[in-house]
Motif scaffolding. Structure first.
Motif, PDB file in Angstrom:
ATOM      1  N   CYS A  70       0.837  -1.206   0.000  1.00 42.17           N
ATOM      2  CA  CYS A  70       0.000   0.000   0.000  1.00 42.17           C
ATOM      3  C   CYS A  70       0.869   1.253   0.000  1.00 42.17           C
ATOM      4  O   CYS A  70       0.626   2.199  -0.755  1.00 42.17           O
ATOM      5  N   ALA A  71       1.891   1.265   0.861  1.00 44.14           N
ATOM      6  CA  ALA A  71       2.775   2.419   0.927  1.00 44.14           C
ATOM      7  C   ALA A  71       3.538   2.594  -0.379  1.00 44.14           C
ATOM      8  O   ALA A  71       3.757   3.724  -0.838  1.00 44.14           O
ATOM      9  N   ALA A  72       3.955   1.485  -1.001  1.00 43.58           N
ATOM     10  CA  ALA A  72       4.678   1.574  -2.270  1.00 43.58           C
ATOM     11  C   ALA A  72       3.799   2.147  -3.370  1.00 43.58           C
ATOM     12  O   ALA A  72       4.244   2.962  -4.192  1.00 43.58           O
ATOM     13  N   LEU A  73       2.522   1.737  -3.402  1.00 48.39           N
ATOM     14  CA  LEU A  73       1.605   2.266  -4.415  1.00 48.39           C
ATOM     15  C   LEU A  73       1.386   3.762  -4.221  1.00 48.39           C
ATOM     16  O   LEU A  73       1.384   4.536  -5.196  1.00 48.39           O
ATOM     17  N   LEU A  74       1.206   4.195  -2.985  1.00 47.66           N
ATOM     18  CA  LEU A  74       1.046   5.619  -2.714  1.00 47.66           C
ATOM     19  C   LEU A  74       2.292   6.394  -3.106  1.00 47.66           C
ATOM     20  O   LEU A  74       2.210   7.511  -3.639  1.00 47.66           O
ATOM     21  N   GLY A  75       3.473   5.807  -2.847  1.00 50.16           N
ATOM     22  CA  GLY A  75       4.709   6.471  -3.211  1.00 50.16           C
ATOM     23  C   GLY A  75       4.870   6.625  -4.713  1.00 50.16           C
ATOM     24  O   GLY A  75       5.305   7.673  -5.205  1.00 50.16           O
ATOM     25  N   LEU A  76       4.517   5.571  -5.468  1.00 42.74           N
ATOM     26  CA  LEU A  76       4.582   5.656  -6.925  1.00 42.74           C
ATOM     27  C   LEU A  76       3.660   6.744  -7.450  1.00 42.74           C
ATOM     28  O   LEU A  76       4.033   7.540  -8.330  1.00 42.74           O
ATOM     29  N   TYR A  77       2.433   6.783  -6.920  1.00 39.46           N
ATOM     30  CA  TYR A  77       1.497   7.809  -7.376  1.00 39.46           C
ATOM     31  C   TYR A  77       2.000   9.210  -7.029  1.00 39.46           C
ATOM     32  O   TYR A  77       1.888  10.128  -7.851  1.00 39.46           O
ATOM     33  N   ALA A  78       2.556   9.380  -5.837  1.00 32.73           N
ATOM     34  CA  ALA A  78       3.008  10.706  -5.406  1.00 32.73           C
ATOM     35  C   ALA A  78       4.093  11.245  -6.336  1.00 32.73           C
ATOM     36  O   ALA A  78       4.106  12.440  -6.661  1.00 32.73           O
ATOM     37  N   ARG A  79       4.989  10.377  -6.792  1.00 31.55           N
ATOM     38  CA  ARG A  79       6.062  10.839  -7.671  1.00 31.55           C
ATOM     39  C   ARG A  79       5.520  11.271  -9.035  1.00 31.55           C
ATOM     40  O   ARG A  79       5.933  12.297  -9.580  1.00 31.55           O
ATOM     41  N   VAL A  80       4.580  10.504  -9.574  1.00 30.73           N
ATOM     42  CA  VAL A  80       4.009  10.880 -10.871  1.00 30.73           C
ATOM     43  C   VAL A  80       3.093  12.095 -10.728  1.00 30.73           C
ATOM     44  O   VAL A  80       3.035  12.952 -11.625  1.00 30.73           O
ATOM     45  N   ALA A  81       2.381  12.190  -9.605  1.00 31.08           N
ATOM     46  CA  ALA A  81       1.460  13.313  -9.397  1.00 31.08           C
ATOM     47  C   ALA A  81       2.201  14.642  -9.368  1.00 31.08           C
ATOM     48  O   ALA A  81       1.652  15.670  -9.783  1.00 31.08           O
ATOM     49  N   ALA A  82       3.436  14.648  -8.888  1.00 26.34           N
ATOM     50  CA  ALA A  82       4.208  15.887  -8.873  1.00 26.34           C
ATOM     51  C   ALA A  82       4.454  16.389 -10.297  1.00 26.34           C
ATOM     52  O   ALA A  82       4.356  17.595 -10.574  1.00 26.34           O
ATOM     53  N   VAL A  83       4.745  15.470 -11.208  1.00 22.66           N
ATOM     54  CA  VAL A  83       4.942  15.851 -12.615  1.00 22.66           C
ATOM     55  C   VAL A  83       3.620  16.320 -13.225  1.00 22.66           C
ATOM     56  O   VAL A  83       3.574  17.312 -13.977  1.00 22.66           O
ATOM     57  N   LEU A  84       2.529  15.620 -12.903  1.00 25.48           N
ATOM     58  CA  LEU A  84       1.223  16.013 -13.431  1.00 25.48           C
ATOM     59  C   LEU A  84       0.824  17.400 -12.943  1.00 25.48           C
ATOM     60  O   LEU A  84       0.296  18.216 -13.716  1.00 25.48           O
ATOM     61  N   LEU A  85       1.079  17.692 -11.677  1.00 28.17           N
ATOM     62  CA  LEU A  85       0.743  19.012 -11.137  1.00 28.17           C
ATOM     63  C   LEU A  85       1.542  20.102 -11.837  1.00 28.17           C
ATOM     64  O   LEU A  85       1.005  21.176 -12.157  1.00 28.17           O
ATOM     65  N   ALA A  86       2.821  19.856 -12.101  1.00 27.75           N
ATOM     66  CA  ALA A  86       3.645  20.849 -12.801  1.00 27.75           C
ATOM     67  C   ALA A  86       3.109  21.099 -14.208  1.00 27.75           C
ATOM     68  O   ALA A  86       3.022  22.251 -14.666  1.00 27.75           O
ATOM     69  N   ALA A  87       2.715  20.017 -14.904  1.00 28.91           N
ATOM     70  CA  ALA A  87       2.175  20.183 -16.255  1.00 28.91           C
ATOM     71  C   ALA A  87       0.833  20.906 -16.235  1.00 28.91           C
ATOM     72  O   ALA A  87       0.560  21.768 -17.093  1.00 28.91           O
ATOM     73  N   ILE A  88      -0.021  20.590 -15.264  1.00 28.46           N
ATOM     74  CA  ILE A  88      -1.313  21.268 -15.154  1.00 28.46           C
ATOM     75  C   ILE A  88      -1.127  22.756 -14.886  1.00 28.46           C
ATOM     76  O   ILE A  88      -1.792  23.608 -15.491  1.00 28.46           O
ATOM     77  N   THR A  89      -0.208  23.095 -13.991  1.00 25.18           N
ATOM     78  CA  THR A  89       0.032  24.500 -13.666  1.00 25.18           C
ATOM     79  C   THR A  89       0.567  25.258 -14.866  1.00 25.18           C
ATOM     80  O   THR A  89       0.100  26.365 -15.184  1.00 25.18           O
ATOM     81  N   ALA A  90       1.547  24.680 -15.564  1.00 24.42           N
ATOM     82  CA  ALA A  90       2.157  25.364 -16.703  1.00 24.42           C
ATOM     83  C   ALA A  90       1.148  25.584 -17.835  1.00 24.42           C
ATOM     84  O   ALA A  90       1.025  26.701 -18.369  1.00 24.42           O
TER      85      ALA A  90
END
Length: 348
Positions: A240-260
């Motif tokens: 469970c923690a590994a899945l959350l960690g994987l999502y958190a790393r990709v979500a940071a890139v998605l947030l940067a793309a959404i903001t830009a």
């Protein structure tokens, strides 16, 4: 054929039958959680219905007929795109987790999302078929006219895409529904930026990236949390923690793309010399400011969840701010839908 006799028990008789495995505890929606879900649905419906009058108050702008209803339909349409996109995205992340109980996945909501999206797209197509007016009788809807206009063809594409997505959800390969969802995103990107607009291709490209990243972010987080809730009763907490960690790393890139892409698109809508005025004096600008504050709140919740995830004592404590993030993202989807229904402050 020979029969195999069961081994004898301790007193010479047949062995006692093995106890039946304990049934998994039934998952019931608690009253508090049910009330929270109902409240979120009500808020998501009230924002597009009541938002136009609040955003247009004192601006001198005139809203198109049925703006509240159109915004509500677009809220349902955007949410229907997020669900299958998030399930596909979270499923790919789950397959990268070592030792994950992949056979114990949460039930798919894609079929319900496809049905809701089909109804919403059909309602939006009926508005286009009446010349962007709210139809009051079936006789006012010119179905044949949809084939003769660009907006009508895009509306039909969205209706057909959700119908295909529903068939894919019923098939043996439900992952194929991501392609109809992608078609809806492409249609929305083309609809928002008509061919007559200056730099329509660049605008459609920005909207395409923006909507894709937003659907993966919101829908992915929803399905990741559903998967973690399912795994906590049958799988190791490390998965469970590994899945959350994987999502958190990709979500940071998605947030940067959404903001830009969001900032760039807004600057294209509002020329540099009029930005400050339009942010407060137009309905589009006011709603945009509200969306910016909501996205900032979502980013804070995401950072809070990431901080909790890094704590070795209880990494699953990140689920608490992550659930609040899902709620905030639901509100962002409703505000984004409202933004598409309000008059654009374009001054070429």
């Amino acid at each position: 054929m020979s029969l195999i006799r069961p081994p004898a028990g301790p007193n010479g008789g047949d062995a006692a039958p093995l106890p039946a495995p304990a049934a998994a505890p039934a998952r019931h929606l608690s009253p508090g959680r049910a009330v929270a879900v109902l409240a979120l649905v009500v808020v998501a419906a009230l924002i597009p219905l009541l938002g136009p009058s609040a955003a247009l108050h004192g601006t001198g702008e005139a809203a198109a007929p049925g703006t509240g209803g159109i915004a509500l339909l677009r809220t349902v349409l955007f949410a229907a795109v997020c669900v299958p996109a998030g399930e596909w995205f979270a499923g790919r992340l789950a397959r990268r987790v070592p030792g994950a109980p992949l056979g114990d996945a949460p039930r798919s909501w894609a079929l319900f999302a496809a049905g809701a999206g089909f109804v919403a797209a059909l309602g939006l197509a009926s508005v286009v078929a009446t010349g962007n007016l709210v139809p009051h009788r079936l006789a006012e809807i010119d179905v044949g006219g949809l084939y003769r206009t660009r907006d009508g063809a895009l509306a039909l594409l969205e209706v057909n895409a959700f119908a295909v997505a529903g068939l894919c959800a019923l098939s043996r390969r439900p992952a194929g529904q991501v392609w109809p969802s992608a078609a809806v995103v492409v249609a929305e990107a083309l609809r928002v930026h008509p061919a007559a607009e200056h730099g329509a291709l660049a605008g459609s490209g920005l909207t395409l990236v923006h909507l894709t990243c937003a659907a993966l972010w919101a829908g992915g987080l929803l399905h990741v949390l559903r998967t973690v809730r399912r795994w906590r009763t049958s799988g190791p907490g490390a998965a469970c923690a590994a899945l959350l960690g994987l999502y958190a790393r990709v979500a940071a890139v998605l947030l940067a793309a959404i903001t830009a892409t969001g900032v760039w698109s807004s600057l294209r809508r509002m020329p540099a010399g009029t930005i400050l005025h339009q942010l407060t004096a137009t309905a589009y600008g006011r709603t945009l400011v509200a969306k910016v504050f909501l996205v900032a709140a979502v980013a804070v919740l995401a950072l809070w969840a990431r901080r909790r995830l890094r704590r070795a004592d209880d990494p699953l404590g990140a689920c608490v701010p992550a659930r609040a993030e899902v709620v905030a993202l639901g509100v962002v989807v409703a505000v984004s839908a409202l933004l598409t229904a309000l008059p654009l402050p374009i001054r070429w």
